[in-house]
Design a protein around this motif. Structure first.
Motif, PDB file in Angstrom:
ATOM      1  N   GLY A 103      60.042  10.119   4.506  1.00 30.58           N
ATOM      2  CA  GLY A 103      58.617  10.394   4.448  1.00 30.58           C
ATOM      3  C   GLY A 103      57.785   9.124   4.383  1.00 30.58           C
ATOM      4  O   GLY A 103      56.717   9.028   5.005  1.00 30.58           O
ATOM      5  N   GLN A 104      58.261   8.133   3.655  1.00 31.22           N
ATOM      6  CA  GLN A 104      57.529   6.875   3.542  1.00 31.22           C
ATOM      7  C   GLN A 104      57.494   6.128   4.864  1.00 31.22           C
ATOM      8  O   GLN A 104      56.481   5.523   5.231  1.00 31.22           O
ATOM      9  CB  GLN A 104      58.159   6.028   2.432  1.00 31.22           C
ATOM     10  N   ILE A 137      51.765  -0.473   5.554  1.00 33.94           N
ATOM     11  CA  ILE A 137      52.398  -0.750   4.258  1.00 33.94           C
ATOM     12  C   ILE A 137      51.621  -0.063   3.129  1.00 33.94           C
ATOM     13  O   ILE A 137      52.214   0.368   2.138  1.00 33.94           O
ATOM     14  CB  ILE A 137      52.554  -2.259   3.996  1.00 33.94           C
ATOM     15  N   ALA A 138      50.298   0.076   3.303  1.00 32.36           N
ATOM     16  CA  ALA A 138      49.514   0.793   2.292  1.00 32.36           C
ATOM     17  C   ALA A 138      49.885   2.271   2.265  1.00 32.36           C
ATOM     18  O   ALA A 138      50.046   2.870   1.185  1.00 32.36           O
ATOM     19  CB  ALA A 138      48.017   0.623   2.569  1.00 32.36           C
ATOM     20  N   ALA A 139      50.038   2.885   3.446  1.00 25.64           N
ATOM     21  CA  ALA A 139      50.392   4.306   3.513  1.00 25.64           C
ATOM     22  C   ALA A 139      51.769   4.554   2.901  1.00 25.64           C
ATOM     23  O   ALA A 139      51.966   5.496   2.121  1.00 25.64           O
ATOM     24  CB  ALA A 139      50.361   4.785   4.961  1.00 25.64           C
ATOM     25  N   GLY A 140      52.751   3.708   3.253  1.00 22.27           N
ATOM     26  CA  GLY A 140      54.085   3.858   2.676  1.00 22.27           C
ATOM     27  C   GLY A 140      54.083   3.646   1.176  1.00 22.27           C
ATOM     28  O   GLY A 140      54.747   4.376   0.426  1.00 22.27           O
ATOM     29  N   ALA A 141      53.315   2.646   0.710  1.00 25.01           N
ATOM     30  CA  ALA A 141      53.257   2.350  -0.720  1.00 25.01           C
ATOM     31  C   ALA A 141      52.632   3.499  -1.505  1.00 25.01           C
ATOM     32  O   ALA A 141      53.134   3.888  -2.573  1.00 25.01           O
ATOM     33  CB  ALA A 141      52.466   1.063  -0.944  1.00 25.01           C
ATOM     34  N   CYS A 268      59.169   0.576   3.522  1.00 29.25           N
ATOM     35  CA  CYS A 268      59.402   1.715   4.419  1.00 29.25           C
ATOM     36  C   CYS A 268      58.244   1.861   5.400  1.00 29.25           C
ATOM     37  O   CYS A 268      58.445   2.145   6.591  1.00 29.25           O
ATOM     38  CB  CYS A 268      59.573   2.999   3.603  1.00 29.25           C
ATOM     39  N   GLY A 269      57.022   1.667   4.897  1.00 35.73           N
ATOM     40  CA  GLY A 269      55.865   1.677   5.783  1.00 35.73           C
ATOM     41  C   GLY A 269      55.944   0.583   6.829  1.00 35.73           C
ATOM     42  O   GLY A 269      55.569   0.783   7.995  1.00 35.73           O
ATOM     43  N   PHE A 270      56.451  -0.572   6.417  1.00 36.52           N
ATOM     44  CA  PHE A 270      56.671  -1.674   7.347  1.00 36.52           C
ATOM     45  C   PHE A 270      57.640  -1.263   8.452  1.00 36.52           C
ATOM     46  O   PHE A 270      57.441  -1.593   9.635  1.00 36.52           O
ATOM     47  CB  PHE A 270      57.223  -2.880   6.573  1.00 36.52           C
ATOM     48  N   ALA A 271      58.677  -0.508   8.088  1.00 42.11           N
ATOM     49  CA  ALA A 271      59.631  -0.023   9.089  1.00 42.11           C
ATOM     50  C   ALA A 271      58.933   0.908  10.082  1.00 42.11           C
ATOM     51  O   ALA A 271      59.178   0.849  11.293  1.00 42.11           O
ATOM     52  CB  ALA A 271      60.795   0.701   8.406  1.00 42.11           C
TER      53      ALA A 271
END
Length: 369
Positions: A103-104, A137-141, A268-271
């Motif tokens: 999900g992240q 990265i903000a969304a994943g975080a 994970c957002g970076f991925a």
């Protein structure tokens, strides 16, 4: 009154933690496990399809490294799996069971796709790419921070919480795929900004994967330093060993939990950013490809050693690529390749038990008072 002491039977089988194996012996056990797995696979191949096992193994290897194109695809798959494995490592090292990697990743991919669709053509690519990166990265975080806060403040079950967050992310992506579908009525987004390539990571030469591979190499080095040589990395280890001990020595456990999950989700957002901007240039509900769960296995196999994780991830990717190749080359059912892969993974995972524990079998008739 009978004062005869009660005879207590020892259990038939007991386990004890073993500390007698040095590093070389541990590596020897693992090497023997791989050899044993290949022998068992050889028996399966001979019995079921009546083929030479060496031909099958050779084809599996060629499936991953047979041509320059296959090498680059293997390295791309390795980069994606490795960065997700690294992302999950801090949380699992802290004993926070983050099952929300899928999900992240998807939320990072969603933020990237949204920036490409709404800002592509309005911002120069040199500005758009950093904006996409920050959004991803903000969304994943944020997606990882939600269960972290609930765990830190109210002690909720992070395993179920993070797992359920995956399904919420999938449904959100499904909604936006329908909203964004290009062309209308197609049921999918398609290649985003295919004509102008707004938001696409630049190629190095003619290869679109080299920059992604370089990013993951950098992340691997930085995370190795962070986990092993920084104060935050030390705090993650202490909280993982014992939250109570961490509190006694002055570590704010709640803060460490939230901070670590923010880092995990951000990676994970970076991925997700890498895949939408650098490799796939589209978004689907299956974009993560199960790597959010496979990454857990990679992290555990490597015992949370980021450098060893590279080899474990490479093994998983090569086995996956090889399984597909033998199905194509020999006309075998694709499940056959998965069986061979499963046997190898079973032996590799199973040997860790014998490395870490010793089995004691009670001799017949032995009792203790």
């Amino acid at each position: 009154m009978d004062k005869t002491p009660k005879i207590k039977k020892e259990p038939l089988i007991k386990l004890s933690k073993r500390e007698d194996l040095d590093r070389q012996q541990r590596y020897l056990y693992r090497a023997l496990a791989i050899i044993a797995a290949l022998l068992v696979d050889g028996i399966i191949i001979t019995a079921l399809v009546h083929m030479n096992p060496l031909d099958i193994y050779g084809t599996m290897f060629m499936g991953a490294f047979g041509t320059s194109r296959k090498v680059m695809v293997t390295l791309k798959e390795l980069a994606v799996l490795l960065v997700i494995s690294i992302a999950l490592t801090p949380a699992f090292k802290m004993k926070f069971w983050n099952l929300g990697g899928e999900g992240q990743v998807l939320m990072g991919a969603w933020a990237t796709a949204a920036c490409m669709l709404y800002l592509g053509g309005r911002l120069p690519t040199g500005i758009l790419i950093p904006v996409m990166f920050i959004a991803a990265i903000a969304a994943g975080a944020i997606w990882a921070m939600i269960p972290a806060i609930f765990k830190a403040k109210w002690g909720t079950n992070e395993t179920l919480f993070t797992l359920m967050m995956n399904y919420v992310a999938i449904q959100l992506i499904s909604y936006f795929i329908i909203k964004w579908e290009v062309p209308k009525g197609s049921g999918h987004v398609g290649i985003i900004n295919q004509t102008g390539k707004e938001g696409w990571l630049p190629y190095i030469g003619t290869n679109s994967y080299l920059l992604v591979i370089g990013f993951v190499l950098l992340v691997t080095i930085v995370m190795h330093i962070y986990l092993n040589y920084s104060k935050h990395g030390y705090e993650v280890s202490v909280v993982g060993e014992s939250p109570r001990t961490a509190s006694y020595v002055g570590i704010k456990v709640d803060r460490v939990i939230v901070r670590t999950l923010v880092l995990s989700g951000a990676l994970c957002g970076f991925a997700g950013w890498m895949m939408v901007s650098g490799t796939d240039h589209t978004i689907t509900t299956s974009l993560a490809g199960g790597n959010g769960f496979t990454g857990i296995m990679v992290a555990w196999l490597a015992q949370f050693n980021v450098l060893v994780m590279s080899l474990c991830a490479l093994l998983i990717v090569v086995l996956g690529q090889g399984a597909g190749e033998i199905a194509t080359s020999f006309g075998l059912n694709e499940a056959f390749g998965d069986i061979l892969t499963g046997v190898i993974l079973f032996f590799i995972i199973g040997v860790e038990f014998f490395i870490n524990y010793r089995i004691h079998v009670r001799k017949s008739g032995k009792e203790e008072a």
